[in-house]
Design a protein around this motif. Structure first.
Motif, PDB file in Angstrom:
ATOM      1  N   UNK A 161       1.074  -1.127  -0.011  1.00 16.37           N
ATOM      2  CA  UNK A 161      -0.042   0.066   0.064  1.00 16.37           C
ATOM      3  C   UNK A 161       0.772   1.403  -0.027  1.00 16.37           C
ATOM      4  N   UNK A 162       1.878   1.451   0.656  1.00 19.70           N
ATOM      5  CA  UNK A 162       2.862   2.335   0.785  1.00 19.70           C
ATOM      6  C   UNK A 162       3.660   2.732  -0.529  1.00 19.70           C
ATOM      7  N   UNK A 163       4.003   1.675  -1.082  1.00 16.14           N
ATOM      8  CA  UNK A 163       4.493   1.837  -2.275  1.00 16.14           C
ATOM      9  C   UNK A 163       3.721   2.302  -3.539  1.00 16.14           C
ATOM     10  N   UNK A 164       2.291   1.795  -3.405  1.00 13.84           N
ATOM     11  CA  UNK A 164       1.304   2.293  -4.209  1.00 13.84           C
ATOM     12  C   UNK A 164       0.925   3.637  -3.922  1.00 13.84           C
ATOM     13  N   UNK A 165       0.881   4.055  -2.739  1.00 14.55           N
ATOM     14  CA  UNK A 165       0.745   5.343  -2.645  1.00 14.55           C
ATOM     15  C   UNK A 165       1.581   6.524  -3.136  1.00 14.55           C
ATOM     16  N   UNK A 166       2.859   5.983  -2.934  1.00 11.98           N
ATOM     17  CA  UNK A 166       3.936   7.023  -3.627  1.00 11.98           C
ATOM     18  C   UNK A 166       3.671   7.278  -5.037  1.00 11.98           C
ATOM     19  N   UNK A 193      -1.839   9.487  -7.941  1.00 12.08           N
ATOM     20  CA  UNK A 193      -2.164  10.855  -8.299  1.00 12.08           C
ATOM     21  C   UNK A 193      -2.337  11.718  -7.276  1.00 12.08           C
ATOM     22  N   UNK A 194      -3.004  11.104  -6.158  1.00 11.68           N
ATOM     23  CA  UNK A 194      -3.378  12.049  -5.033  1.00 11.68           C
ATOM     24  C   UNK A 194      -2.205  11.805  -3.894  1.00 11.68           C
ATOM     25  N   UNK A 195      -2.385  12.744  -2.820  1.00 11.83           N
ATOM     26  CA  UNK A 195      -1.736  13.010  -1.836  1.00 11.83           C
ATOM     27  C   UNK A 195      -2.087  11.587  -0.906  1.00 11.83           C
ATOM     28  N   UNK A 196      -1.507  10.541  -0.583  1.00 13.08           N
ATOM     29  CA  UNK A 196      -2.161   9.636   0.378  1.00 13.08           C
ATOM     30  C   UNK A 196      -1.252   9.368   1.659  1.00 13.08           C
ATOM     31  N   UNK A 197      -1.712   9.629   2.761  1.00  7.32           N
ATOM     32  CA  UNK A 197      -1.454   9.475   4.185  1.00  7.32           C
ATOM     33  C   UNK A 197      -1.516   8.008   4.479  1.00  7.32           C
ATOM     34  N   UNK A 214      13.869  -9.826   6.820  1.00  2.00           N
ATOM     35  CA  UNK A 214      12.516  -8.989   6.230  1.00  2.00           C
ATOM     36  C   UNK A 214      12.739  -7.712   5.472  1.00  2.00           C
ATOM     37  N   UNK A 215      12.296  -7.367   4.367  1.00  2.00           N
ATOM     38  CA  UNK A 215      12.561  -6.174   3.621  1.00  2.00           C
ATOM     39  C   UNK A 215      11.385  -5.252   4.162  1.00  2.00           C
ATOM     40  N   UNK A 216      10.302  -5.726   4.749  1.00  2.00           N
ATOM     41  CA  UNK A 216       9.290  -4.952   5.073  1.00  2.00           C
ATOM     42  C   UNK A 216       9.300  -3.567   5.957  1.00  2.00           C
ATOM     43  N   UNK A 217      10.324  -3.898   7.033  1.00  2.00           N
ATOM     44  CA  UNK A 217      10.558  -2.759   7.800  1.00  2.00           C
ATOM     45  C   UNK A 217      11.143  -1.695   7.053  1.00  2.00           C
ATOM     46  N   UNK A 262      11.077   3.826   4.850  1.00  2.00           N
ATOM     47  CA  UNK A 262      11.606   4.653   4.022  1.00  2.00           C
ATOM     48  C   UNK A 262      10.289   5.392   3.354  1.00  2.00           C
ATOM     49  N   UNK A 263       9.057   4.794   3.283  1.00  2.54           N
ATOM     50  CA  UNK A 263       7.871   5.416   3.130  1.00  2.54           C
ATOM     51  C   UNK A 263       7.256   6.393   3.774  1.00  2.54           C
ATOM     52  N   UNK A 264       7.631   6.436   4.748  1.00  5.03           N
ATOM     53  CA  UNK A 264       7.151   7.277   6.028  1.00  5.03           C
ATOM     54  C   UNK A 264       5.971   7.134   6.688  1.00  5.03           C
ATOM     55  N   UNK A 265       5.631   5.766   6.666  1.00 11.09           N
ATOM     56  CA  UNK A 265       4.400   5.076   7.298  1.00 11.09           C
ATOM     57  C   UNK A 265       4.421   5.541   8.847  1.00 11.09           C
ATOM     58  N   UNK A 266       3.240   5.793   9.458  1.00 16.28           N
ATOM     59  CA  UNK A 266       3.183   6.093  10.816  1.00 16.28           C
ATOM     60  C   UNK A 266       2.702   4.706  11.269  1.00 16.28           C
ATOM     61  N   UNK A 267       3.035   4.170  12.252  1.00 19.30           N
ATOM     62  CA  UNK A 267       2.754   2.969  13.008  1.00 19.30           C
ATOM     63  C   UNK A 267       1.927   3.262  14.384  1.00 19.30           C
TER      64      UNK A 267
END
Length: 314
Positions: free
Chosen positions: A181-186, A189-193, A235-238, A243-248
């Motif tokens: 989801x984070x990679x697709x959000x980048x 066309x919108x800004x996706x938090x 694991x690559x996910x962390x 790097x995508x700036x996801x808030x957890x």
């Protein structure tokens, strides 16, 4: 720890997944009672009742029909089983003996080699990795770039349905869906938090993101079994999440149970524990209400006995 999925792989995954699976519904949720629109992205409508089939189909296609081995508490296993039948791939699926009976029963309907091994996901995963070393392509539920690419298609569907900027709230276990989801959000066309939600009893992903490497952590009891389990050491996910700036954020067990009940009572939506974490985060004030919000309801595969118990709670 960082490994971003190439754009070509994301495009290839979209092509494959969109050919085999129709988009799942984006359901308005006015019952949230906020001043901004709230939607439920209901991937419980997938043929296996979970988003996991997206990554499974993308990975099985990318591995060009090679025999595969995987481990899962249930939903990823069903995704691999469905994809293996659809694409005529030989698959071995290792499931812990503690997996929900409803998920084991569903797996027995597929022409796969089903192995029950290990008391928990960690034990099942170790056994599956041993089997893969003896012959077969291991397909992790989260630590596989092709799986992550497949999961990215969920956000691509949402971005096509909404015109403006929005926040998407995603269950976070191993981080495969969240990373996709984070990679697709980048690329949207919108800004996706993007906000990822862990069960308070299972904080492996946020611990790894904070430490900069995978750190084994104790797992507590939770009905969000899809978020249970430690991460593979490499694991690559962390790294993607960081790097995508996801808030957890994390939600307590009682809030997850309340959210399972609320989704049934107010929206007529059946959600397993992991799925309900997103509504729990919204109700807990952990999601800003400054733009439309999309709550990812990632799966519906909850045992009927457990669901009946939760619905009877006050």
């Amino acid at each position: 720890m960082t490994a971003l999925v190439p754009a070509a792989d994301l495009d290839r995954a979209w092509d494959v997944v969109s050919r085999h699976l129709p988009p799942t519904p984006l359901i308005p949720f006015p019952q949230a009672g906020l001043d901004v629109p709230v939607y439920l992205k209901y991937d419980g409508a997938q043929p296996v009742g979970s988003f996991k089939v997206r990554g499974a189909i993308a990975a099985l296609t990318a591995y060009a029909g090679k025999p595969v081995v995987t481990a899962s508490v249930g939903n990823h296993a069903q995704g691999i089983a469905y994809g293996a039948r659809l694409l005529s791939v030989d698959a071995t699926v290792v499931v812990p003996t503690s997996a929900a009976p409803v998920k084991i029963a569903a797996l027995r309907r597929y022409p796969i080699n089903l192995v029950l091994e290990g008391d928990d996901f960690d034990g099942a995963e170790r056994h599956a990795l041993d089997l893969a070393e003896a012959g077969g392509q291991y397909v992790s539920a989260y630590n596989d770039l092709h799986v992550i690419a497949g999961q990215s298609t969920l956000l691509t569907e949402v971005a096509a349905d909404l015109a403006g900027d929005f926040t998407v709230v995603v269950p976070a276990g191993g981080g495969g869906l969240l990373s996709g989801v984070a990679l697709a959000a980048r690329r949207a066309p919108q800004d996706v938090r993007v906000i990822g939600v862990e069960a308070g009893a299972c904080r492996a992903l946020s611990t790894a993101v904070a430490a900069g490497h995978v750190v084994p952590v104790p797992m507590g009891e939770t009905i969000a079994d899809g978020l249970d389990g430690n991460l593979e050491p490499a694991s690559v996910t962390p790294g993607i999440v960081r790097d995508c700036g996801v808030e957890l954020v994390a939600v307590p067990e009682a809030a997850i149970r309340r959210s399972v009940r609320e989704l049934v009572a107010t929206a007529g939506v059946v959600a397993e524990g992991a799925s309900a974490t997103t509504l729990a985060a919204l109700r807990g004030g952990l999601v800003p209400a400054d733009r439309p919000v999309v709550l990812v309801i990632s799966g519906r595969n909850i045992g009927l006995d457990l669901l009946a118990t939760i619905l009877g709670e006050s």
